[in-house]
Design a protein around this motif. Structure first.
Motif: not given
Length: 506
Positions: A2, A69, A73, A77, A135, A139-140, A143, A145-147, A179
């Motif tokens: 990360t 969260h 997300c 997206r 992001a 990956k994102s 979904t 998905e992120h930090e 996170d």
């Protein structure tokens, strides 16, 4: 690996394990943190310190870590969908600052209110903080998905002695479920490192209206002008599109906000009497809302007696209201981050005169017809245009507009008698999501106001004397659903008979 872990290795510094995104370390840390919280305290209500307000797993009352969260997300997206198909862009960095403390004079602050977008995505209430979201398209895009990383004020015993506890980085993680967390002093270093390791990333940031001037001028503007990223997008517009539709938890908070304000209005009506000062009605509204759990009024209220009701945003609120006059009060409260916005007009004597009754009922009929239009068939602009038609008809019936006027002339006169729009979006802000057009069709889970008015100044000599000097507005908060609109402020009396009944039992 990360960005956080890479940064620690890159810097060569021994920093707290708190900042290493490792499942094992984070799990161990989360076991210890609750034990420390009673000693450390937080900079906002938490389940450990305010169990009567915040349930376990919630960040703010009624809103869980999971919901925050999911909001992040959804933001990711939505943003990545904008760049779908652009293979040259893979990395996205979102920067959402908090508000800062504003001072009346040295060391005397105004009451703090958090930046709405920042609060929406993390729930953290302290000033001078910043949310970073990282992001990747690969990956994102589906979904989200992120930090997520929070930068918050450092624990400082000397400052906390004067201003109250701070959560610190450890407390911020425990509160919000992000996170990682850092002290605010690390923002510049973090962004410099990110910029050195990423190429052609998209920077999502409200650059047109910076929320935190110091962060912007000192740190973020440098990142914006760096040659390593090609794309700069305004994150605020994405935020507002997401905030437009309310979740079930948000709707419950808005229902309670409207309920509190509605009950307070009843008490203010009972408190009214000839020669009452507008300031006293303001104070009564504030008191009754706070007594029922609201943090504060959602905006400076309008408390306009007599002809002052023709000043749309009258907030001086320092005149005496004579017997025989009406008072127009536009007020609402903020309940755990969500606003209500209600307007009622009533006679301080307790009884409407016949001209007041006629003009009031005309306004009420228009309002109720507009509320029925709060469905997915119409936009706010559609409702506004229909309001003008209805107002023109009512004013013609009352003889205020001549029946000899053409259709277009009647509509133009209706605009003069009601110079404002009939509706706006409502949510965390009173005039919520202002960048969203009022031309779009309404959607389920939007909350809007409906607030037609009729304003006749004392010097409008074209109108019969009996109506001059009156200003009437009636406003409710409406939830749009798949079927019928739901009036969240329905418990606030607005029929002539109900208002007079309440005031007769003072």
């Amino acid at each position: 690996m990360t960005t956080v872990t890479m940064m620690l290795l890159y810097s060569g510094k021994q920093l707290s394990p708190l900042f290493i995104k490792s499942a094992g370390v984070k799990k161990s840390l989360m076991t210890v943190l609750p034990l420390l919280s009673s000693i450390r305290g937080f900079g906002q209500p938490a389940a450990q310190t305010h169990p009567h307000l915040v349930a376990e797993g919630e960040v703010t009352p009624g809103l869980t870590k999971k919901e925050f969260h999911q909001r992040r997300c959804s933001l990711v997206r939505s943003a990545l969908e904008t760049f779908k198909g652009m293979k040259s862009v893979n990395d996205h960095l979102f920067i959402i600052p908090s508000a800062t403390t504003v001072y009346m004079i040295n060391e005397i602050p105004y009451p703090f209110r958090q930046n709405t977008d920042f609060l929406y995505f993390c729930g953290f209430q302290e000033p001078d903080s910043l949310l970073l979201i990282e992001a990747k398209t690969s990956k994102s895009v589906s979904t989200g998905e992120h930090e997520s990383h929070l930068f918050v004020p450092r624990k400082d015993a000397a400052k906390e002695l004067w201003d109250g506890p701070r959560s610190g980085a450890a407390g911020a993680m425990e509160l919000t479920g992000v996170d990682t967390a850092f002290n605010s002093g690390e923002i510049e270093k973090y962004l410099q490192f990110y910029n050195s390791k990423h190429k052609d990333f998209v920077l999502w940031y409200n650059h047109s209206k910076p929320v935190h001037t110091d962060f912007h001028n000192r740190i973020i503007s440098q990142l914006m002008h760096d040659h390593r990223h090609k794309y700069l997008e305004n994150v605020s517009e994405l935020c507002q599109r997401l905030r437009l539709l309310k979740s079930p938890a948000e709707i419950q908070l808005m229902q309670q906000s409207a309920k509190i304000a509605s009950e307070a209005f009843v008490e203010v009506m009972k408190f009214s009497k000839p020669q009452v000062n507008e300031a006293h009605l303001w104070a009564k509204m504030d008191f009754e809302c706070r007594l029922r759990g609201a943090e504060f009024l959602a905006y400076p209220p309008v408390v306009a007696g007599g002809a002052r009701a023709n000043i749309i945003h009258y907030i001086t609120n320092n005149q005496v209201i004579a017997g025989g006059e009406m008072v127009l009060m536009d007020a609402g409260c903020e309940f755990h981050g969500y606003a209500s916005d209600i307007t009622r007009t009533w006679p301080v004597s307790g009884h409407f005169t016949e001209p007041q009754r006629k003009l009031y009922n005309a306004t009420l009929r228009v309002q109720e017809a507009c509320i029925r239009m709060c469905t997915t068939e119409f936009s706010l602009d559609d409702i506004y245009n229909h309001m003008l038609v209805l107002l023109a008809a009512e004013l013609t019936q009352l003889g205020i507009i001549s029946p000899d006027c053409s259709y277009d002339q009647r509509l133009n006169l209706a605009r003069q008698f009601c110079p404002h729009h009939v509706s706006h979006y409502l949510g965390m802000d009173v005039h919520d999501t202002s960048s969203v057009s009022r031309k779009i069709k309404l959607q389920p889970n939007m909350v809007v106001t409906v607030e037609p008015g009729i304003y006749i100044p004392e010097d409008n000599y074209k109108v019969s004397l009996e109506f001059r000097g009156m200003g009437i507005r009636i406003e409710d908060n409406i939830l749009v659903t798949e079927t019928e609109p739901v009036n969240l402020s329905a418990s606030c009396p607005k029929r002539v008979e109900d208002i007079e009944s309440i005031m007769s039992n003072r």
